[in-house]
Every structure is written in C-alpha cells, then in structure tokens.
Design a protein around this motif. Structure first.
Motif, PDB file in Angstrom:
ATOM      1  N   PHE A 110      27.913 137.575  12.649  1.00  0.00           N
ATOM      2  CA  PHE A 110      26.474 137.724  12.463  1.00  0.00           C
ATOM      3  C   PHE A 110      26.110 138.597  11.258  1.00  0.00           C
ATOM      4  O   PHE A 110      26.866 139.458  10.847  1.00  0.00           O
ATOM      5  N   GLU A 111      24.904 138.385  10.767  1.00  0.00           N
ATOM      6  CA  GLU A 111      24.318 139.226   9.716  1.00  0.00           C
ATOM      7  C   GLU A 111      23.659 140.415  10.407  1.00  0.00           C
ATOM      8  O   GLU A 111      22.637 140.252  11.067  1.00  0.00           O
ATOM      9  N   TYR A 112      24.189 141.587  10.237  1.00  0.00           N
ATOM     10  CA  TYR A 112      23.655 142.716  11.002  1.00  0.00           C
ATOM     11  C   TYR A 112      22.553 143.515  10.328  1.00  0.00           C
ATOM     12  O   TYR A 112      21.841 144.255  10.972  1.00  0.00           O
ATOM     13  N   GLY A 113      22.460 143.434   9.022  1.00  0.00           N
ATOM     14  CA  GLY A 113      21.448 144.272   8.380  1.00  0.00           C
ATOM     15  C   GLY A 113      22.093 145.553   7.894  1.00  0.00           C
ATOM     16  O   GLY A 113      23.223 145.548   7.424  1.00  0.00           O
ATOM     17  N   LYS A 114      21.379 146.652   8.078  1.00  0.00           N
ATOM     18  CA  LYS A 114      21.820 147.906   7.460  1.00  0.00           C
ATOM     19  C   LYS A 114      23.184 148.372   7.988  1.00  0.00           C
ATOM     20  O   LYS A 114      24.069 148.721   7.210  1.00  0.00           O
ATOM     21  N   ILE A 115      23.319 148.410   9.297  1.00  0.00           N
ATOM     22  CA  ILE A 115      24.607 148.867   9.846  1.00  0.00           C
ATOM     23  C   ILE A 115      25.531 147.653   9.943  1.00  0.00           C
ATOM     24  O   ILE A 115      25.284 146.757  10.736  1.00  0.00           O
ATOM     25  N   ASN A 116      26.548 147.603   9.114  1.00  0.00           N
ATOM     26  CA  ASN A 116      27.406 146.432   9.242  1.00  0.00           C
ATOM     27  C   ASN A 116      28.899 146.735   9.279  1.00  0.00           C
ATOM     28  O   ASN A 116      29.724 145.828   9.253  1.00  0.00           O
ATOM     29  N   ASP A 117      29.198 148.017   9.382  1.00  0.00           N
ATOM     30  CA  ASP A 117      30.606 148.383   9.519  1.00  0.00           C
ATOM     31  C   ASP A 117      31.067 148.010  10.923  1.00  0.00           C
ATOM     32  O   ASP A 117      30.446 148.377  11.927  1.00  0.00           O
ATOM     33  N   LYS A 118      32.143 147.255  10.995  1.00  0.00           N
ATOM     34  CA  LYS A 118      32.567 146.701  12.286  1.00  0.00           C
ATOM     35  C   LYS A 118      32.871 147.782  13.324  1.00  0.00           C
ATOM     36  O   LYS A 118      32.489 147.661  14.490  1.00  0.00           O
ATOM     37  N   GLU A 119      33.550 148.845  12.883  1.00  0.00           N
ATOM     38  CA  GLU A 119      33.908 149.903  13.825  1.00  0.00           C
ATOM     39  C   GLU A 119      32.653 150.609  14.347  1.00  0.00           C
ATOM     40  O   GLU A 119      32.539 150.928  15.535  1.00  0.00           O
TER      41      GLU A 119
ATOM     42  N   GLY B 174      20.823 156.281   9.264  1.00  0.00           N
ATOM     43  CA  GLY B 174      19.849 155.242   9.645  1.00  0.00           C
ATOM     44  C   GLY B 174      19.014 155.762  10.790  1.00  0.00           C
ATOM     45  O   GLY B 174      19.092 156.943  11.136  1.00  0.00           O
ATOM     46  N   HIS B 175      18.208 154.866  11.404  1.00  0.00           N
ATOM     47  CA  HIS B 175      17.316 155.326  12.466  1.00  0.00           C
ATOM     48  C   HIS B 175      17.389 154.411  13.680  1.00  0.00           C
ATOM     49  O   HIS B 175      18.140 153.413  13.688  1.00  0.00           O
ATOM     50  N   VAL B 176      16.571 154.730  14.687  1.00  0.00           N
ATOM     51  CA  VAL B 176      16.597 153.985  15.946  1.00  0.00           C
ATOM     52  C   VAL B 176      16.398 152.477  15.743  1.00  0.00           C
ATOM     53  O   VAL B 176      16.994 151.659  16.438  1.00  0.00           O
ATOM     54  N   GLY B 177      15.599 152.124  14.724  1.00  0.00           N
ATOM     55  CA  GLY B 177      15.350 150.706  14.451  1.00  0.00           C
ATOM     56  C   GLY B 177      16.639 150.002  14.045  1.00  0.00           C
ATOM     57  O   GLY B 177      16.882 148.842  14.424  1.00  0.00           O
ATOM     58  N   ASP B 178      17.483 150.700  13.290  1.00  0.00           N
ATOM     59  CA  ASP B 178      18.751 150.088  12.870  1.00  0.00           C
ATOM     60  C   ASP B 178      19.669 149.902  14.073  1.00  0.00           C
ATOM     61  O   ASP B 178      20.418 148.926  14.154  1.00  0.00           O
ATOM     62  N   ILE B 179      19.571 150.835  14.992  1.00  0.00           N
ATOM     63  CA  ILE B 179      20.381 150.710  16.213  1.00  0.00           C
ATOM     64  C   ILE B 179      19.894 149.519  17.047  1.00  0.00           C
ATOM     65  O   ILE B 179      20.693 148.706  17.517  1.00  0.00           O
ATOM     66  N   SER B 180      18.570 149.401  17.182  1.00  0.00           N
ATOM     67  CA  SER B 180      18.139 148.239  17.977  1.00  0.00           C
ATOM     68  C   SER B 180      18.443 146.934  17.279  1.00  0.00           C
ATOM     69  O   SER B 180      18.671 145.926  17.940  1.00  0.00           O
ATOM     70  N   THR B 181      18.485 146.945  15.955  1.00  0.00           N
ATOM     71  CA  THR B 181      18.888 145.715  15.258  1.00  0.00           C
ATOM     72  C   THR B 181      20.322 145.335  15.642  1.00  0.00           C
ATOM     73  O   THR B 181      20.622 144.152  15.871  1.00  0.00           O
ATOM     74  N   VAL B 182      21.190 146.310  15.745  1.00  0.00           N
ATOM     75  CA  VAL B 182      22.572 146.006  16.149  1.00  0.00           C
ATOM     76  C   VAL B 182      22.568 145.368  17.545  1.00  0.00           C
ATOM     77  O   VAL B 182      23.246 144.363  17.781  1.00  0.00           O
ATOM     78  N   LEU B 183      21.776 145.948  18.428  1.00  0.00           N
ATOM     79  CA  LEU B 183      21.705 145.371  19.780  1.00  0.00           C
ATOM     80  C   LEU B 183      21.122 143.965  19.736  1.00  0.00           C
ATOM     81  O   LEU B 183      21.626 143.028  20.354  1.00  0.00           O
ATOM     82  N   ARG B 184      20.056 143.831  18.997  1.00  0.00           N
ATOM     83  CA  ARG B 184      19.367 142.537  18.918  1.00  0.00           C
ATOM     84  C   ARG B 184      20.294 141.452  18.366  1.00  0.00           C
ATOM     85  O   ARG B 184      20.429 140.379  18.958  1.00  0.00           O
ATOM     86  N   VAL B 185      20.947 141.771  17.246  1.00  0.00           N
ATOM     87  CA  VAL B 185      21.810 140.764  16.625  1.00  0.00           C
ATOM     88  C   VAL B 185      22.997 140.442  17.539  1.00  0.00           C
ATOM     89  O   VAL B 185      23.364 139.281  17.711  1.00  0.00           O
ATOM     90  N   SER B 186      23.531 141.473  18.190  1.00  0.00           N
ATOM     91  CA  SER B 186      24.683 141.223  19.067  1.00  0.00           C
ATOM     92  C   SER B 186      24.297 140.334  20.243  1.00  0.00           C
ATOM     93  O   SER B 186      25.093 139.529  20.715  1.00  0.00           O
TER      94      SER B 186
END
Ligand code: GLU
Length: 548
Positions: free
Chosen positions: A445-454, A506-518
């Motif tokens: 997936f395209e994750y956006g700002k946070i894209n480091d796999k670990e 980053g911020h809470v929005g970047d974290i929810s993006t990770v959840l959303r994309v996952s």
C-alpha cells in the motif's frame, strides 16, 4: 360533377368530421391547464434531447393541472423498429416520466382521446381530408415519382425554389371531371393541400421560447394523404393535436420552420391553433465550436447510457431542469431538500440557443442526489442496477444486512458522504469492506508520510496490543489513537505539530493514516471509526496481522 363527388369517390366510407368532433369533446380542464404531448416515431431510441422535451412538457402539464400524453407517430412505416414503442415507454418509465395518457405498451393504451398511435387513426385523417376535398381545399395529384424528379431537376437547373407550388403544381388545375376520370381509369394518386399561401407574404408568430418569429407564408401544396392512405406528419399533427386537445406543442426546434405550414393547416381546417414552444437542442463542445449532441457520435446522447452507467433517474431529470431554467440552480440552493414538483418551470425562460452538455455537472448533481438517499434506497437502486449490469457488485450486495451497514457509513447525517456519482462507482467504493476483495489486493500500500516498514509494524502492533477495543465510543477511540501517537513520539494534536514541526516525526493524523491504509488499502475513505465498527474484530485483526 363537383368537389363533393370527387371527395366521395376518393373516400367513400369516411365519416363526417362532426362525428369525431363529438367523439372527442373539449377537455374539461381549468383554462390555464396545459395539455401537451411527446410524439416520437417508434424507433425505440430516446435521445437525451427528447428526454429533455419530455421533462419540460410533463412538468408544465403537471404544474398547471393539465395532461401529458404519449402519441406514437408511426406514419412513416420505413422508420419503424420492432418493439419500438415498448422501448420508448420503458425509457420514460426508467426516468419516472410515465405519461398520463397514451400508449402503455406496443398495443395497449389509456385515455379517452385515442387511438394514440397514428397508424390506427387512418379513418380519422381521411375524414378530414375528405372534408378539405369537399371544399376544394385539397385535390388528388397524379404526378408520378418520375414526374416529380424531372420537375426537381428542372427547378435545380433554373435555380428556382424547389417544390410543388404555383405553376409547378400541375394537378392543382385539373378540373373535377378530369380528376374523376383519371381515378376511374385507375391512375394512382395521392392527396395534396391546395395552399392559399404566397411566398412573398410574411406571417408573424410568437413562439413561447423563441419569441417573435417571421416566416414566408407556405405556398407548397404539400401531400396530406400518401399513396398508402396514411397522412404525412404535418397533416396528422394538425388533426391529432386538435382532437386530443393539445394546448401547447412543445417540440424540438428543427420544427420551427414548419410553423408557417402548421398554422396554415389549422386555419384551413378551422381549428384553433395550439401555442408552440420550440426547444433548442443540447449542444456539445467540439474543437472550439459547438454542435448538436449526436446519436451517431456521442454515447451520452442515448438515454440508455445513463441507465447503463447507473446514474440515478433523479439526477438526470434534475440536470435537465437545470439546463431548462437558469434560475433552477439558485432555487435548488435555497431549497436543497425540496421535491422538483415545488419548482415552477417557465417555458418562456428557456434558452433560445442550445444548452451545453456537461457530463461533469451531471455527475456532480448525481453525487448530491445519491448523498441524500437512505442506505436502504442506495441498496435497492444499486441492487436493481447490479442485476442487469454488474455481477460482482450483485455478489457483494448478497448479504443485505452487511451491505446496509456499509452503505450506512456517513449517511443520513448532516454532511453525508458524497463519493458516489453512479452505481457503477459503488463496487470500487466499498470493495475493501469485503475480506476476499481486500486480501485480493497487492498489499504494497501507499502509506503517505510514514512509510518505513518497521515503523508501520510498530504502530500496528502497539495499537492492537494496547489500544484496540471495538466497544469504545468514537471519542474514546480517537483519544486512544492520540495516546498511541504520543506513546510512539508523535504529536497528539495536529495543532501542536504545526506550531513546532521540527519537534516530531509526525502527528496523530499520520498515525490514523497508517491505520486507515492498513485496514482499507486507501488513504481516502469515509470515517475510519465507522468503518471499523462495520468490519468487526475478526476482520480488523486479520488485516492488521497480515500487514505486521
Ligand atoms: N414525430 C415528430 C418527431 O419525431 C414529432 C414532432 C412533434 O412533436 O410535433 O419529431
């Protein structure tokens, strides 16, 4: 021998016109009521421009307590298509525009002014043709196709206006005795109007849409009854609209120049002429210019296109209202939830030049229309569409309870979701809600700002271990996402981050993006909390664990 003998010889069995005048009495309606019609040839095909005429005609009839009827104009039997009437009626039905009277399928009809199919009205036309013959206002013409062809060639060579008129109207000057003799000799003939018009005189006419127009009088001795005994369009129009009580003829402006002839026919038949409103065609932009939306070139010209794409009928009708009256848009803004019935359409405010076709606008209107549907309405409409056009979507909708939950996401609230403009968008819009569709995708997936796999792994596992609880209400859920952000060193508020961006990764929005994309495979979705509620625990854990 006189005109009466000639008329009797040609139409021995025709009834006197008084019979029909009594059979079809004046309609008992309020004086402002508009009686109008849609009068297609039974080709089965409905052009968007015709649907536009129907929307307008039906609307003005309805809003004045009048009548809108469907008349099938099948006197040109070459143009006929099998089941052509049914095709047209089905299209009107698809758009919720069923007429009050007229044909209801290939053979049946409703209403007291029928038959509503011209080929069944032969006797009626012949009675009126006989009436004109009796007064010397019509005559039989024995010119053959070859005669007419030769005449046309002569006119062309001499650069003279073509047609059957004046000195060119050979049979007009036959005496009654000569005509009777020819008929008795078995010479084939047709019946022509003896036009009293003169080309050098003008008639003035007020068209409700086009305004004041001026035309030369009609001087052509047009054919009124053809060799097959059927009338021409012009003659049938006058008789039908008279007997059917049409007050307003609303039709395409390709007929505007026929008005001189039509008014002449009404006059010669001693009928009160209807009012005319000639609608401009829907235009399309091409190479910097404009042309008519074309059946041949543009798939969007056929109304079946909208049905096939799954654009709801309400959207198409609303779009057509939009181009009919320019004040519609501001009315709609002021009355976002009002029924179209409450809008007052005005024929005299329709544009004189053609409206420009705009698919983007249709889809935009459609998005708004769909956003106002309840989940149940979306379900029903989409299901019906999918039955005909999309087996994949149909399968998804199979589990109705689950589908309704999905369709309820961000719906029925003040700002409903507006991401669907046609039913053909729906499968893609909801596919990730189904595990088998979700796991079919490539999980890269395209994750956006946070894209480091670990890092992503860490975010997901911490969430699942410490913060995930489907029983949380929305506020608690979101607070936990904030807690998660904070625990992992991110700003818990976007505001905080914006003030000192260098302080955090980053911020809470970047974290929810990770959840959303996952969970969905996408960066843009409706409300994630609602999505998770519908997905349920098992599906969420399966998805997140797969990524981890
Ligand atoms: N049959 C004509 C057509 O197909 C109808 C025109 C009219 O509405 O008078 O366009």
């Amino acid at each position: 021998m006189d005109y009466k003998d000639l008329a009797n010889l040609i139409f021995p069995d025709a009834k006197p016109i008084s019979y029909y005048e009594e059979k079809y009495p004046v309609r008992n309606l309020h004086e402002d009521a508009i009686v109008t019609r849609f009068a297609p040839s039974p080709t089965g095909f409905v052009h968007l421009g015709s649907l536009y005429q129907v929307v307008v005609a039906r609307k003005v009839a309805k809003q004045t307590g009048g009548v809108f009827f469907l008349r099938v104009e099948d006197t040109d039997q070459k143009r006929e298509v099998e089941n052509g009437v049914t095709g047209i009626i089905q299209s009107l039905r698809d758009f919720g525009l069923t007429p009050d009277e007229g044909m209801i399928d290939e053979v049946n009809e409703t209403g007291k002014y029928g038959p509503y199919k011209q080929s069944l009205r032969k006797d009626i036309y012949q009675a009126y043709a006989k009436h004109l013959l009796e007064q010397g206002k019509a005559y039989p013409c024995f010119c053959s196709a070859e005669d007419l062809d030769e005449m046309r060639k002569k006119q062309e060579a001499a650069k003279i206006r073509p047609g059957y008129y004046g000195v060119w109207a050979h049979c007009r000057d036959l005496t009654v005795d000569e005509a009777i003799q020819k008929i008795k000799n078995g010479e084939p003939y047709i019946v022509r109007l003896k036009s009293p018009g003169r080309e050098d005189r003008k008639i003035r006419h007020h068209d409700i849409i086009k305004g004041n127009v001026e035309f030369p009088e009609n001087d052509q001795d047009i054919v009124i009854i053809k060799a097959d005994g059927l009338p021409t369009y012009h003659f049938a129009h006058a008789i039908d609209d008279h007997l059917m009580g049409t007050t307003h003829v609303i039709r395409g402006d390709e007929w505007l120049s026929s008005v001189a002839l039509h008014l002449q026919l009404f006059q010669m038949l001693e009928f009160k002429a209807p009012k005319y409103a000639h609608i401009s065609p829907i235009m399309k932009e091409e190479d910097g210019g404009k042309r008519k939306l074309s059946k041949r070139k543009d798939p969007e010209a056929a109304v079946s296109y909208y049905t096939e794409q799954g654009i709801p009928k309400e959207a198409v009708v609303e779009y057509l209202m939009n181009i009919a009256n320019s004040n519609f848009e501001s009315w709609r803004k002021a009355n976002p939830n009002a029924s179209l019935d409450e809008f007052e359409l005005q024929l005299n405010k329709m544009s004189v030049s053609g409206a420009l076709f705009d698919i983007v606008k249709i889809l935009d209107i459609s998005k708004t229309v769909i956003s106002k549907f309840t989940a149940q309405e979306v379900y029903d409409e989409a299901y019906n569409w999918a039955k005909n056009y999309d087996s994949g979507l149909l399968k998804m909708l199979d589990n109705k309870e689950y589908a309704l939950k999905i369709l309820s996401i961000e719906r029925g609230n003040e700002k409903p979701r507006k991401d669907i403009s046609k039913w053909s968008d729906l499968k893609d819009a909801i596919s990730y809600m189904y595990d088998d569709e979700f796991f079919k995708q490539n999980a890269d997936f395209e994750y956006g700002k946070i894209n480091d796999k670990e890092e992503i792994k860490k975010i997901l596992s911490t969430y699942i271990e410490k913060y995930f609880d489907l029983a949380d209400d929305k506020q608690t859920w979101f607070n936990k996402v904030k807690d998660l952000a904070e625990e992992l060193g991110y700003a818990r508020e976007v505001k905080m981050y914006k003030q000192e961006p260098e302080k955090w990764p980053g911020h809470v929005g970047d974290i929810s993006t990770v959840l959303r994309v996952s969970l969905t495979g996408r960066q843009q979705t409706p409300d994630l909390y609602e999505i998770m509620q519908v997905l349920g625990k098992d599906s969420i854990e399966k998805r997140i664990n797969q990524i981890i």
